[in-house]
Design a protein around this motif. Sequence first.
Motif, PDB file in Angstrom:
ATOM      1  N   VAL A  92       3.736   9.290   0.035  1.00 58.33           N
ATOM      2  CA  VAL A  92       4.512   8.776   0.818  1.00 58.33           C
ATOM      3  C   VAL A  92       5.698   9.618   1.067  1.00 58.33           C
ATOM      4  O   VAL A  92       6.509   9.260   0.118  1.00 58.33           O
ATOM      5  CB  VAL A  92       4.503   7.352   1.104  1.00 58.33           C
ATOM      6  N   GLY A  93       6.237   9.916   2.279  1.00 56.02           N
ATOM      7  CA  GLY A  93       7.488  10.689   2.155  1.00 56.02           C
ATOM      8  C   GLY A  93       8.659   9.708   2.755  1.00 56.02           C
ATOM      9  O   GLY A  93       8.402   8.614   3.108  1.00 56.02           O
ATOM     10  N   ALA A  94       9.742  10.282   2.830  1.00 58.12           N
ATOM     11  CA  ALA A  94      10.899   9.585   3.251  1.00 58.12           C
ATOM     12  C   ALA A  94      10.824   8.943   4.732  1.00 58.12           C
ATOM     13  O   ALA A  94      11.148   7.858   4.851  1.00 58.12           O
ATOM     14  CB  ALA A  94      12.352  10.500   3.115  1.00 58.12           C
ATOM     15  N   VAL A  95      10.267   9.659   5.592  1.00 51.15           N
ATOM     16  CA  VAL A  95       9.964   9.252   7.030  1.00 51.15           C
ATOM     17  C   VAL A  95       9.310   8.037   6.993  1.00 51.15           C
ATOM     18  O   VAL A  95       9.657   6.977   7.791  1.00 51.15           O
ATOM     19  CB  VAL A  95       9.519  10.368   7.762  1.00 51.15           C
ATOM     20  N   GLU A  96       8.219   7.818   6.508  1.00 47.09           N
ATOM     21  CA  GLU A  96       7.379   6.932   6.328  1.00 47.09           C
ATOM     22  C   GLU A  96       8.320   5.647   5.584  1.00 47.09           C
ATOM     23  O   GLU A  96       7.868   4.385   6.086  1.00 47.09           O
ATOM     24  CB  GLU A  96       5.990   7.070   5.408  1.00 47.09           C
ATOM     25  N   LEU A  97       8.701   5.719   4.603  1.00 51.41           N
ATOM     26  CA  LEU A  97       9.510   4.692   3.782  1.00 51.41           C
ATOM     27  C   LEU A  97      10.707   4.397   4.734  1.00 51.41           C
ATOM     28  O   LEU A  97      11.012   3.179   4.931  1.00 51.41           O
ATOM     29  CB  LEU A  97       9.882   5.041   2.553  1.00 51.41           C
ATOM     30  N   ARG A  98      11.448   5.208   5.440  1.00 51.48           N
ATOM     31  CA  ARG A  98      12.665   4.743   6.098  1.00 51.48           C
ATOM     32  C   ARG A  98      11.784   3.990   7.692  1.00 51.48           C
ATOM     33  O   ARG A  98      12.423   2.843   7.975  1.00 51.48           O
ATOM     34  CB  ARG A  98      13.006   5.900   6.849  1.00 51.48           C
ATOM     35  N   PHE A  99      10.764   4.169   7.873  1.00 50.19           N
ATOM     36  CA  PHE A  99      10.131   3.361   9.131  1.00 50.19           C
ATOM     37  C   PHE A  99       9.807   2.147   8.820  1.00 50.19           C
ATOM     38  O   PHE A  99      10.188   0.842   9.155  1.00 50.19           O
ATOM     39  CB  PHE A  99       8.903   4.130   9.498  1.00 50.19           C
ATOM     40  N   LEU A 100       9.172   2.048   7.332  1.00 49.47           N
ATOM     41  CA  LEU A 100       8.779   0.996   6.705  1.00 49.47           C
ATOM     42  C   LEU A 100      10.005  -0.127   6.300  1.00 49.47           C
ATOM     43  O   LEU A 100       9.999  -1.275   6.806  1.00 49.47           O
ATOM     44  CB  LEU A 100       7.813   1.123   5.604  1.00 49.47           C
ATOM     45  N   ALA A 101      10.984   0.322   6.024  1.00 49.35           N
ATOM     46  CA  ALA A 101      12.426  -0.339   5.936  1.00 49.35           C
ATOM     47  C   ALA A 101      12.824  -0.830   7.203  1.00 49.35           C
ATOM     48  O   ALA A 101      13.239  -2.015   7.168  1.00 49.35           O
ATOM     49  CB  ALA A 101      13.421   0.597   5.280  1.00 49.35           C
ATOM     50  N   GLY A 102      12.618  -0.086   8.295  1.00 45.74           N
ATOM     51  CA  GLY A 102      13.317  -0.744   9.439  1.00 45.74           C
ATOM     52  C   GLY A 102      12.434  -1.921  10.040  1.00 45.74           C
ATOM     53  O   GLY A 102      12.854  -2.969  10.617  1.00 45.74           O
ATOM     54  N   ARG A 103      11.056  -1.789   9.779  1.00 46.49           N
ATOM     55  CA  ARG A 103      10.164  -2.652  10.214  1.00 46.49           C
ATOM     56  C   ARG A 103      10.485  -4.091   9.336  1.00 46.49           C
ATOM     57  O   ARG A 103      10.348  -5.213   9.726  1.00 46.49           O
ATOM     58  CB  ARG A 103       8.765  -2.345  10.131  1.00 46.49           C
ATOM     59  N   LEU A 104      10.726  -3.677   8.154  1.00 43.20           N
ATOM     60  CA  LEU A 104      10.878  -4.748   7.109  1.00 43.20           C
ATOM     61  C   LEU A 104      12.155  -5.734   7.442  1.00 43.20           C
ATOM     62  O   LEU A 104      12.090  -6.882   7.267  1.00 43.20           O
ATOM     63  CB  LEU A 104      10.912  -4.412   5.659  1.00 43.20           C
ATOM     64  N   SER A 105      13.148  -4.879   7.952  1.00 38.68           N
ATOM     65  CA  SER A 105      14.432  -5.466   8.331  1.00 38.68           C
ATOM     66  C   SER A 105      14.084  -6.377   9.357  1.00 38.68           C
ATOM     67  O   SER A 105      14.868  -7.436   9.612  1.00 38.68           O
ATOM     68  CB  SER A 105      15.479  -4.357   8.497  1.00 38.68           C
ATOM     69  N   GLU A 106      13.431  -5.989  10.377  1.00 39.63           N
ATOM     70  CA  GLU A 106      13.305  -6.530  11.856  1.00 39.63           C
ATOM     71  C   GLU A 106      12.600  -7.830  11.356  1.00 39.63           C
ATOM     72  O   GLU A 106      12.882  -8.989  11.705  1.00 39.63           O
ATOM     73  CB  GLU A 106      12.175  -5.842  12.585  1.00 39.63           C
TER      74      GLU A 106
ATOM     75  N   ASP B  83       0.814  -1.162   0.054  1.00 33.23           N
ATOM     76  CA  ASP B  83       0.052  -0.036  -0.007  1.00 33.23           C
ATOM     77  C   ASP B  83       0.913   1.253   0.156  1.00 33.23           C
ATOM     78  O   ASP B  83       0.640   2.252  -0.764  1.00 33.23           O
ATOM     79  CB  ASP B  83      -0.928   0.303   1.171  1.00 33.23           C
ATOM     80  N   LEU B  84       1.761   1.330   0.874  1.00 31.73           N
ATOM     81  CA  LEU B  84       2.656   2.582   1.091  1.00 31.73           C
ATOM     82  C   LEU B  84       3.557   2.709  -0.432  1.00 31.73           C
ATOM     83  O   LEU B  84       3.537   3.825  -0.775  1.00 31.73           O
ATOM     84  CB  LEU B  84       3.691   2.399   2.203  1.00 31.73           C
ATOM     85  N   LEU B  85       4.099   1.671  -0.915  1.00 36.28           N
ATOM     86  CA  LEU B  85       4.807   1.934  -2.032  1.00 36.28           C
ATOM     87  C   LEU B  85       3.832   2.215  -3.395  1.00 36.28           C
ATOM     88  O   LEU B  85       4.484   2.698  -4.129  1.00 36.28           O
ATOM     89  CB  LEU B  85       5.863   0.442  -2.409  1.00 36.28           C
ATOM     90  N   GLY B  86       2.555   1.804  -3.401  1.00 40.58           N
ATOM     91  CA  GLY B  86       1.819   2.298  -4.346  1.00 40.58           C
ATOM     92  C   GLY B  86       1.284   3.859  -4.434  1.00 40.58           C
ATOM     93  O   GLY B  86       0.630   4.354  -5.081  1.00 40.58           O
ATOM     94  N   ASP B  87       1.624   4.402  -2.958  1.00 42.41           N
ATOM     95  CA  ASP B  87       1.142   5.587  -2.879  1.00 42.41           C
ATOM     96  C   ASP B  87       2.309   6.788  -3.150  1.00 42.41           C
ATOM     97  O   ASP B  87       3.107   6.893  -2.192  1.00 42.41           O
ATOM     98  CB  ASP B  87       0.518   5.946  -1.398  1.00 42.41           C
ATOM     99  N   ARG B  88       2.019   7.632  -4.112  1.00 46.15           N
ATOM    100  CA  ARG B  88       3.302   8.540  -4.481  1.00 46.15           C
ATOM    101  C   ARG B  88       3.369   9.679  -3.427  1.00 46.15           C
ATOM    102  O   ARG B  88       4.509  10.456  -3.202  1.00 46.15           O
ATOM    103  CB  ARG B  88       3.020   9.151  -5.722  1.00 46.15           C
TER     104      ARG B  88
END
Length: 53
Positions: A18-32, A11-16
């Motif tokens: 979405v900013g860097a903060v949200e994407l950075r948070f997502l990347a952190g959760r995906l890494s975990e 959902d987030l990646l499909g929404d143009r």
Amino acid sequence: MTEDLLGHATDLLGDRRVGAVELRFLAGRLSESLRVVVRIAESRGARLEVPGP
């Protein structure tokens, strides 16, 4: 948790908007989540019997 996170990522990646903060948070959760998946796979693999020659 991983399945929910993947759905959220889609959902987030499909929404143009979405900013860097949200994407950075997502990347952190995906890494975990990936760390947990790897830990489980290694644990299960260590319990498998390896056939001898």
